[in-house]
Design a protein around this motif. Structure first.
Motif, PDB file in Angstrom:
ATOM      1  N   THR A 136       0.832  -1.207   0.000  1.00 35.11           N
ATOM      2  CA  THR A 136       0.000   0.000   0.000  1.00 35.11           C
ATOM      3  C   THR A 136       0.863   1.252   0.000  1.00 35.11           C
ATOM      4  N   LEU A 137       1.907   1.263   0.822  1.00 36.26           N
ATOM      5  CA  LEU A 137       2.818   2.402   0.832  1.00 36.26           C
ATOM      6  C   LEU A 137       3.508   2.557  -0.522  1.00 36.26           C
ATOM      7  N   ALA A 138       3.821   1.441  -1.160  1.00 37.35           N
ATOM      8  CA  ALA A 138       4.522   1.499  -2.441  1.00 37.35           C
ATOM      9  C   ALA A 138       3.671   2.141  -3.533  1.00 37.35           C
ATOM     10  N   VAL A 139       2.365   1.891  -3.515  1.00 38.03           N
ATOM     11  CA  VAL A 139       1.508   2.411  -4.588  1.00 38.03           C
ATOM     12  C   VAL A 139       0.909   3.768  -4.246  1.00 38.03           C
ATOM     13  N   LEU A 140       1.036   4.218  -3.010  1.00 41.82           N
ATOM     14  CA  LEU A 140       0.389   5.464  -2.589  1.00 41.82           C
ATOM     15  C   LEU A 140       0.845   6.703  -3.355  1.00 41.82           C
ATOM     16  N   PRO A 141       2.155   6.903  -3.610  1.00 40.63           N
ATOM     17  CA  PRO A 141       2.543   8.143  -4.298  1.00 40.63           C
ATOM     18  C   PRO A 141       1.879   8.334  -5.646  1.00 40.63           C
ATOM     19  N   ALA A 142       1.574   7.246  -6.334  1.00 40.33           N
ATOM     20  CA  ALA A 142       0.947   7.351  -7.652  1.00 40.33           C
ATOM     21  C   ALA A 142      -0.561   7.145  -7.602  1.00 40.33           C
ATOM     22  N   ALA A 143      -1.122   6.987  -6.406  1.00 38.14           N
ATOM     23  CA  ALA A 143      -2.565   6.750  -6.295  1.00 38.14           C
ATOM     24  C   ALA A 143      -3.332   8.003  -6.716  1.00 38.14           C
ATOM     25  N   PRO A 144      -4.421   7.846  -7.463  1.00 39.37           N
ATOM     26  CA  PRO A 144      -5.198   9.018  -7.904  1.00 39.37           C
ATOM     27  C   PRO A 144      -5.891   9.713  -6.743  1.00 39.37           C
ATOM     28  N   GLU A 145      -6.276  10.946  -6.959  1.00 41.69           N
ATOM     29  CA  GLU A 145      -6.893  11.744  -5.907  1.00 41.69           C
ATOM     30  C   GLU A 145      -8.233  11.181  -5.453  1.00 41.69           C
ATOM     31  N   ASP A 146      -8.923  10.470  -6.316  1.00 40.38           N
ATOM     32  CA  ASP A 146     -10.233   9.924  -5.960  1.00 40.38           C
ATOM     33  C   ASP A 146     -10.143   8.495  -5.429  1.00 40.38           C
ATOM     34  N   SER A 147      -8.978   8.108  -4.926  1.00 41.06           N
ATOM     35  CA  SER A 147      -8.801   6.760  -4.387  1.00 41.06           C
ATOM     36  C   SER A 147      -9.720   6.523  -3.197  1.00 41.06           C
ATOM     37  N   THR A 148     -10.168   5.287  -3.059  1.00 42.53           N
ATOM     38  CA  THR A 148     -10.959   4.845  -1.921  1.00 42.53           C
ATOM     39  C   THR A 148     -10.226   3.691  -1.248  1.00 42.53           C
ATOM     40  N   PRO A 149     -10.589   3.326  -0.013  1.00 47.15           N
ATOM     41  CA  PRO A 149      -9.944   2.157   0.603  1.00 47.15           C
ATOM     42  C   PRO A 149     -10.048   0.909  -0.257  1.00 47.15           C
ATOM     43  N   LYS A 150     -11.178   0.723  -0.926  1.00 45.75           N
ATOM     44  CA  LYS A 150     -11.356  -0.464  -1.762  1.00 45.75           C
ATOM     45  C   LYS A 150     -10.420  -0.441  -2.962  1.00 45.75           C
ATOM     46  N   SER A 151     -10.350   0.688  -3.657  1.00 52.69           N
ATOM     47  CA  SER A 151      -9.486   0.762  -4.840  1.00 52.69           C
ATOM     48  C   SER A 151      -8.014   0.685  -4.456  1.00 52.69           C
ATOM     49  N   LEU A 152      -7.645   1.293  -3.321  1.00 54.69           N
ATOM     50  CA  LEU A 152      -6.250   1.246  -2.882  1.00 54.69           C
ATOM     51  C   LEU A 152      -5.869  -0.167  -2.468  1.00 54.69           C
ATOM     52  N   PHE A 153      -6.782  -0.861  -1.795  1.00 53.33           N
ATOM     53  CA  PHE A 153      -6.520  -2.255  -1.408  1.00 53.33           C
ATOM     54  C   PHE A 153      -6.350  -3.122  -2.646  1.00 53.33           C
ATOM     55  N   ARG A 154      -7.176  -2.913  -3.655  1.00 56.91           N
ATOM     56  CA  ARG A 154      -7.076  -3.708  -4.877  1.00 56.91           C
ATOM     57  C   ARG A 154      -5.739  -3.476  -5.572  1.00 56.91           C
ATOM     58  N   GLU A 155      -5.315  -2.213  -5.641  1.00 61.61           N
ATOM     59  CA  GLU A 155      -4.039  -1.908  -6.290  1.00 61.61           C
ATOM     60  C   GLU A 155      -2.864  -2.471  -5.499  1.00 61.61           C
ATOM     61  N   ALA A 156      -2.937  -2.377  -4.157  1.00 60.34           N
ATOM     62  CA  ALA A 156      -1.870  -2.923  -3.323  1.00 60.34           C
ATOM     63  C   ALA A 156      -1.804  -4.441  -3.436  1.00 60.34           C
TER      64      ALA A 156
END
Length: 211
Positions: free
Chosen positions: A127-147
């Protein structure tokens, strides 16, 4: 020539000192914000999104950027962060309890809890690795999926990060004063290091050979 090279070395040293100073400043702000339990993980997420700017020295006003990212992260992730906080405490208590218990059930419990802990820590580092490039409209669900996708694709790098973080925890247990210096900085740097290995260059196609 010697004066030019000497000035270059001086500038390089000053640049590195500036990076160290910025990182320690962000660590101090993170430490203050994390005193409120509900703000711990939003502060860590804000730290991660500002970290590349601190390392590159390309963007001034890091504190302003940090607080802007904190305002972005808090309404989105405070509830998830609170669940992570209490889940981490429960998991740490379970590990401590069964590590000091007796009987064969102790082995069975640790066989389950230790890999589970490693997987959860690996997912957090992803999650920390993908956070800098995460879009502004990220949600916990979308961030979890990307991580989760990142963890599956870069499992070896994440495993190295997990080992590095556990090593850090071992050092802190021996020298508790290190907690004030690296409680937020060390996980952030590990996550950043993992993210640097995120993209594997595509193999170049062999050129066509005409006869």
């Amino acid at each position: 020539m010697s004066q030019t090279s000497g000035a270059g070395r001086t500038n390089a040293v000053l640049s590195k000192l500036s990076v160290v100073g910025d990182l320690l400043m962000l660590q101090l702000v993170f430490l203050v914000l994390s005193l409120g339990i509900v703000t711990l993980y939003p502060a860590a997420f804000a730290f991660q999104r500002v970290l590349p700017d601190a390392l590159s020295q390309d963007h001034p006003q890091l504190l302003r950027r940090f607080f802007r990212q904190f305002r972005w992260a808090f309404p989105r992730f405070w509830l998830t962060g609170l669940a992570l906080y209490f889940g981490s405490i429960a998991l740490a208590f379970g590990l401590f309890f069964w590590a000091n218990a007796n009987g064969p059930i102790r082995i069975a419990a640790l066989v389950i809890l230790i890999p589970l802990t490693g997987m959860i820590v690996g997912l957090y580092l992803s999650t920390l690795a993908v956070l800098p490039a995460a879009p502004e409209d990220s949600t916990p669900k979308s961030l979890f999926r990307e991580a989760n996708l990142f963890l599956l694709r870069r499992s070896l790098g994440v495993a190295g990060g997990v080992i590095g973080l556990f090593t850090w925890f071992a050092l802190v247990s021996q020298l508790p004063t290190l907690f004030a210096v690296g409680s937020g900085l060390v996980p952030a740097l590990i996550g950043y290091w993992i993210s640097r290995t995120r993209t594997v260059p595509a193999e170049k196609d062999s050129p066509d050979v005409s006869i």
